[in-house]
Design an enzyme around this catalytic site. Structure first.
Site, PDB file in Angstrom:
ATOM      1  CG  ASP A 156      41.663  38.389  35.744  1.00 25.86           C
ATOM      2  OD1 ASP A 156      42.721  38.966  35.470  1.00 25.86           O
ATOM      3  OD2 ASP A 156      41.282  38.172  36.919  1.00 25.86           O
ATOM      4  N   GLY A 157      43.704  37.960  32.733  1.00 22.67           N
ATOM      5  CA  GLY A 157      44.982  37.276  32.678  1.00 22.67           C
ATOM      6  C   GLY A 157      45.670  37.395  31.330  1.00 22.67           C
TER       7      GLY A 157
ATOM      8  CG  HIS B  41      39.078  37.593  40.687  1.00 17.37           C
ATOM      9  ND1 HIS B  41      40.130  37.472  39.789  1.00 17.37           N
ATOM     10  CD2 HIS B  41      38.563  36.345  40.829  1.00 17.37           C
ATOM     11  CE1 HIS B  41      40.237  36.211  39.413  1.00 17.37           C
ATOM     12  NE2 HIS B  41      39.306  35.497  40.042  1.00 17.37           N
TER      13      HIS B  41
ATOM     14  CG  MET C 228      40.279  32.792  36.042  1.00 17.12           C
ATOM     15  SD  MET C 228      40.653  34.502  36.472  1.00 17.12           S
ATOM     16  CE  MET C 228      42.444  34.529  36.377  1.00 17.12           C
TER      17      MET C 228
ATOM     18  CG  PHE D  68      51.650  34.201  40.625  1.00 11.55           C
ATOM     19  CD1 PHE D  68      52.276  34.660  41.785  1.00 11.55           C
ATOM     20  CD2 PHE D  68      51.318  32.856  40.534  1.00 11.55           C
ATOM     21  CE1 PHE D  68      52.577  33.787  42.818  1.00 11.55           C
ATOM     22  CE2 PHE D  68      51.612  31.965  41.563  1.00 11.55           C
ATOM     23  CZ  PHE D  68      52.238  32.434  42.705  1.00 11.55           C
TER      24      PHE D  68
ATOM     25  CG  HIS E 254      40.098  42.842  38.529  1.00 10.78           C
ATOM     26  ND1 HIS E 254      38.927  42.154  38.273  1.00 10.78           N
ATOM     27  CD2 HIS E 254      41.034  41.898  38.827  1.00 10.78           C
ATOM     28  CE1 HIS E 254      39.154  40.851  38.396  1.00 10.78           C
ATOM     29  NE2 HIS E 254      40.423  40.660  38.741  1.00 10.78           N
TER      30      HIS E 254
ATOM     31  CG  ASP F 121      43.289  40.096  41.079  1.00  8.91           C
ATOM     32  OD1 ASP F 121      42.302  39.443  40.680  1.00  8.91           O
ATOM     33  OD2 ASP F 121      44.002  40.785  40.331  1.00  8.91           O
TER      34      ASP F 121
ATOM     35  CG  MET G 212      45.147  36.129  45.047  1.00 11.10           C
ATOM     36  SD  MET G 212      46.668  35.971  44.097  1.00 11.10           S
ATOM     37  CE  MET G 212      46.181  36.809  42.574  1.00 11.10           C
TER      38      MET G 212
ATOM     39  CG  MET H 208      41.248  34.198  42.689  1.00  9.39           C
ATOM     40  SD  MET H 208      42.649  35.009  41.883  1.00  9.39           S
ATOM     41  CE  MET H 208      42.353  36.698  42.367  1.00  9.39           C
TER      42      MET H 208
ATOM     43  CB  SER I 117      44.455  43.563  38.046  1.00  9.84           C
ATOM     44  OG  SER I 117      45.018  42.955  39.194  1.00  9.84           O
TER      45      SER I 117
HETATM   46  C1  DX5 Z   1      45.492  36.597  38.393  1.00  9.47           C
HETATM   47  C2  DX5 Z   1      44.622  37.793  38.681  1.00  9.47           C
HETATM   48  C3  DX5 Z   1      44.661  38.819  37.605  1.00  9.47           C
HETATM   49  C4  DX5 Z   1      46.012  39.410  37.361  1.00  9.47           C
HETATM   50  C5  DX5 Z   1      46.074  39.899  35.955  1.00  9.47           C
HETATM   51  O1  DX5 Z   1      45.247  35.629  39.363  1.00  9.47           O
HETATM   52  O2  DX5 Z   1      43.268  37.387  38.821  1.00  9.47           O
HETATM   53  O3  DX5 Z   1      43.683  39.815  37.822  1.00  9.47           O
HETATM   54  O4  DX5 Z   1      46.310  40.466  38.221  1.00  9.47           O
HETATM   55  O5  DX5 Z   1      47.354  40.370  35.709  1.00  9.47           O
HETATM   56  P1  DX5 Z   1      47.929  40.474  34.245  1.00  9.47           P
HETATM   57  O6  DX5 Z   1      47.044  41.420  33.487  1.00  9.47           O
HETATM   58  O7  DX5 Z   1      49.298  41.004  34.480  1.00  9.47           O
HETATM   59  O8  DX5 Z   1      47.925  39.094  33.649  1.00  9.47           O
HETATM   60 ZN    ZN Z   2      41.592  38.919  38.856  1.00  8.25          ZN
END
Ligand code: DX5
Ligand code: ZN
Length: 212
Positions: free
Chosen positions: A173-174, A66, A137, A143, A33, A35, A37, A68, A8
């Site tokens: 993810d996460g 992804h 998730m 974050f 990946h 993200d 947001m 969000m 990510s």
């Molecule tokens: C969270 C994101 C993730 C995040 C994962 O909202 O969707 O993709 O960047 O980060 P880590 O691997 O540090 O948990």
């Molecule tokens: Zn993500």
């Protein structure tokens, strides 16, 4: 077990994003990946289609986007034009998930759905035939650097059962690290997203290898 690794770029150096994308590409990642947001569906703001488009010439690897964001349908076309290969929307982000998935596929892109930790897998029972990817998730989105929520294991196993022999990838993810990657894969996931675990030190190739 063969797993794909999807770093990510949320944890990358945003001032050098093109260089960071080239670095994870040559370090052997499978997907990139990304993200997205909106400060509304999740309590953080990141990047939009203009940045993704600018990154597109830096790699030929799969852009795993992804989203969000809420609403999502009015923005799908912009993420298609930016060069996304897989577009994942949240089941919680709209009233018409079936329509959102049809829209993504109408542009010839792969369609994914993501489930927040509190959302049961039954939310996607009737859209399985419209899916190329399910993103479980294992943190509350918003974050990087949060801890893995263990109830995700059970959800991954149940989803594995639900999809049967459909060609759908399960991505997690996460909070994925070298310490839990094996258990995540054993539960049935085949794509591991990792932000902090890949970008934690300069040895991206070593960090990716440790996750595999
Ligand atoms: C969270 C994101 C993730 C995040 C994962 O909202 O969707 O993709 O960047 O980060 P880590 O691997 O540090 O948990
Ligand atoms: Zn993500």
């Amino acid at each position: 077990m063969t797993v794909k690794i999807a770093p990510s770029i949320l944890s990358a150096d945003f001032a050098r994003l093109g260089e960071e994308v080239r670095a994870i590409d040559s370090a052997g990642c499978d997907y990139i990946h990304i993200d997205v947001m909106d400060g509304h569906f999740v309590p953080n703001l990141t990047i939009g289609p203009a940045v993704i488009k600018a990154l597109r010439p830096h790699t030929t690897k799969v852009f795993d986007v992804h989203l969000m964001i809420e609403p999502v349908d009015p923005y799908i076309e912009a993420y298609v034009d930016a060069g996304s290969d897989i577009i994942t929307v949240h089941a919680e982000a709209g009233r018409h998930l079936d329509r959102s998935l049809q829209l993504i596929r109408s542009f010839g892109r792969k369609a994914g759905v993501s489930l927040n930790p509190a959302t049961p897998e039954s939310a996607i029972e009737y859209v399985l035939d419209r899916l190329d990817l399910i993103l479980v998730m294992s943190v509350n989105p918003g974050f990087g650097g949060q801890s893995f929520i263990p109830s995700a294991y059970d959800k991954i196993r149940r989803i594995r059962q639900m999809i049967g022999d459909r060609p759908i990838e399960i991505e997690v993810d996460g909070g994925v690290t070298a310490a839990n990657a094996r258990d995540v894969a054993a539960a049935g996931a085949r794509v591991l997203v990792a932000g902090s675990a890949v970008f934690r030190s300069a040895d991206y190739a070593g960090n990716i290898a440790a996750l595999r």
